[in-house]
Design an enzyme around this catalytic site. Structure first.
Site, short mmCIF file in Angstrom:
data_model
loop_
_atom_site.label_atom_id
_atom_site.label_comp_id
_atom_site.label_asym_id
_atom_site.label_seq_id
_atom_site.Cartn_x
_atom_site.Cartn_y
_atom_site.Cartn_z
N ARG A 184 1.49 -12.83 -24.67
CA ARG A 184 2.07 -13.98 -23.97
C ARG A 184 2.59 -14.95 -25.02
O ARG A 184 1.84 -15.73 -25.59
CB ARG A 184 1.01 -14.65 -23.09
CG ARG A 184 1.59 -15.62 -22.06
CD ARG A 184 0.54 -16.54 -21.48
NE ARG A 184 0.14 -17.51 -22.47
CZ ARG A 184 -1.12 -17.85 -22.75
NH1 ARG A 184 -2.13 -17.30 -22.12
NH2 ARG A 184 -1.39 -18.76 -23.68
N HIS A 188 0.38 -20.72 -21.45
CA HIS A 188 -0.01 -20.13 -20.15
C HIS A 188 0.78 -20.76 -19.02
O HIS A 188 1.27 -20.09 -18.11
CB HIS A 188 -1.51 -20.31 -19.90
CG HIS A 188 -1.92 -19.92 -18.53
ND1 HIS A 188 -2.07 -18.60 -18.15
CD2 HIS A 188 -2.16 -20.65 -17.41
CE1 HIS A 188 -2.41 -18.55 -16.87
NE2 HIS A 188 -2.47 -19.78 -16.40
N TYR A 197 -5.44 -22.93 -29.54
CA TYR A 197 -6.42 -21.85 -29.64
C TYR A 197 -5.89 -20.58 -30.30
O TYR A 197 -6.57 -19.56 -30.32
CB TYR A 197 -7.02 -21.53 -28.25
CG TYR A 197 -6.01 -21.24 -27.15
CD1 TYR A 197 -5.41 -20.00 -27.02
CD2 TYR A 197 -5.66 -22.24 -26.24
CE1 TYR A 197 -4.50 -19.74 -26.01
CE2 TYR A 197 -4.74 -22.00 -25.23
CZ TYR A 197 -4.15 -20.75 -25.11
OH TYR A 197 -3.24 -20.50 -24.11
C1 LIG Z 1 -10.36 -16.41 -9.12
C2 LIG Z 1 -9.71 -17.31 -10.14
N1 LIG Z 1 -10.42 -17.71 -11.23
C3 LIG Z 1 -9.84 -18.51 -12.15
C4 LIG Z 1 -8.54 -18.94 -12.00
C5 LIG Z 1 -7.89 -19.81 -13.07
N2 LIG Z 1 -6.90 -19.03 -13.77
C6 LIG Z 1 -5.59 -19.10 -13.47
S1 LIG Z 1 -4.66 -18.06 -14.38
C7 LIG Z 1 -6.01 -17.52 -15.23
C8 LIG Z 1 -5.89 -16.50 -16.33
C9 LIG Z 1 -5.31 -15.23 -15.87
O1 LIG Z 1 -5.15 -14.38 -16.95
P1 LIG Z 1 -4.45 -12.99 -16.80
O2 LIG Z 1 -4.89 -12.34 -15.54
O3 LIG Z 1 -4.67 -12.24 -18.07
O4 LIG Z 1 -2.92 -13.35 -16.59
P2 LIG Z 1 -1.88 -14.09 -17.57
O5 LIG Z 1 -1.76 -15.49 -17.03
O6 LIG Z 1 -2.39 -13.99 -18.96
O7 LIG Z 1 -0.59 -13.35 -17.39
C10 LIG Z 1 -7.18 -18.14 -14.78
C11 LIG Z 1 -8.53 -17.88 -15.32
C12 LIG Z 1 -7.84 -18.50 -10.85
N3 LIG Z 1 -6.57 -18.85 -10.63
N4 LIG Z 1 -8.43 -17.68 -9.94
#
Ligand SMILES: Cc1ncc(C[n+]2csc(CCOP(=O)(O)OP(=O)(O)O)c2C)c(N)n1
Length: 296
Positions: A184, A188, A197
């Protein structure tokens, strides 16, 4: 041939665009105006389109994965010439939903393609703090799902893998998992500062040397199908189209208040009726804060 039912995370608007969702439809959703399919009831970028067989995006990480498996099971029962595809990040594989979905898909032998974007980070949590397996591909294999790891920044490799996965998923009625290794390069979200980080030179390396769009562009330029002039013309034309869609969308009225409470229940329960009454009362008390016809 219908081919495709999609249950996505939030980084796949390209799929929808490719399937024919217009820039105006994207802008209408982001502004939550009265032409938005979700009637303004979702956060921006939570697109959904029945016409395009595209489930409404859910931000709750991982929830789309079992939905895709359920839809694939329905396609199997109806003997349709189609599969579902679902996208999620490495963070999505840290949810229980991912594991339940993979196991269910394997046992029920449903035509679903799982595309995991392993971009190394779930916001600020690196993969190493999420799991100790060798990435995601081995997890698919552990559940008995045919799984392959692909360079996710190589557009042609991804195209070929997905194409083949689709043929297998439908022809052999089974799930396939594709782990797309990537990074990425951006933050985010707009509320994140990823330099807090991770090292700046790491980000730069991925942004410069590995950028999938630059890599693909180099290839089509080499083939003589694209040029710097074509690129700059295309960029300026798309920019104009996007700005125009935004300008149009922001002028369109919001959906009427009554739409806020529909579409879930045939008969709204008392607590929802109370909420609607209380909202209408608040608008009546502060008319200056709302558009004139908002109470309809
Ligand atoms: C059930 C839940 N827990 C926590 C969150 C907060 N949250 C939003 S995006 C994210 C990270 C997601 O990471 P990933 O699946 O690797 O996708 P990326 O954004 O890196 O493409 C988190 C923890 C959420 N939206 N839903």
């Amino acid at each position: 041939m219908e081919m495709f039912y999609g249950a996505m995370q939030y980084r796949e608007p390209g799929v929808l665009l490719w399937r024919g969702f217009t820039l105006q439809e994207f802008a209408n959703q982001c502004f939550g105006n009265k032409f938005d399919n979700g009637k303004g009831r979702q956060m921006p970028i939570h697109y959904g389109s029945t016409k395009h067989n595209y489930f409404t995006v859910a931000s709750t990480v991982g929830t789309q994965i079992p939905h895709a498996v359920g839809a694939a099971y329905a396609l199997k029962m109806e003997e349709r010439d189609a599969c579902t595809v679902t996208y999620f990040g490495d963070g999505g594989t840290s949810t229980g939903d991912f594991h339940a979905a993979l196991n269910f898909a394997a046992v029920m032998e449903v035509p679903v393609i799982f595309i995991c974007r392993n971009n190394g980070w779930a916001i600020s949590t690196p993969s190493a703090d999420q799991f100790r397996s060798d990435g995601i591909v081995v997890r698919g294999q552990a559940y008995g799902v045919h799984s392959i790891r692909v360079d996710g920044n190589d557009a042609l490799a991804m195209y070929n893998a997905v194409n083949e996965a689709r043929t297998m998923a439908i022809g052999e009625q089974k799930p396939i998992l594709i782990e797309a290794l990537t990074y990425r390069a951006g933050h985010h979200s707009t509320s994140d500062d990823s330099t807090k980080y991770r090292p700046g030179d790491e980000i730069e390396w991925w942004r410069m040397a590995q950028d999938p769009v630059t890599r693909f562009r180099k290839w089509i330029e080499m083939k003589g199908w694209w040029s710097a002039e074509a690129e700059s013309e295309f960029r300026s034309s798309v920019r104009k189209q996007v700005l125009n869609a935004i300008q149009v969308a922001e002028k369109v009225e919001k959906p009427p208040i009554k739409e806020l409470f529909t579409d879930v229940y045939d008969f709204p329960p008392p607590n929802l009726c109370e909420q609607e009454a209380s909202l209408r009362e608040a608008i009546r008390r502060h008319p200056q804060d709302y558009p004139p016809d908002f109470l309809m």
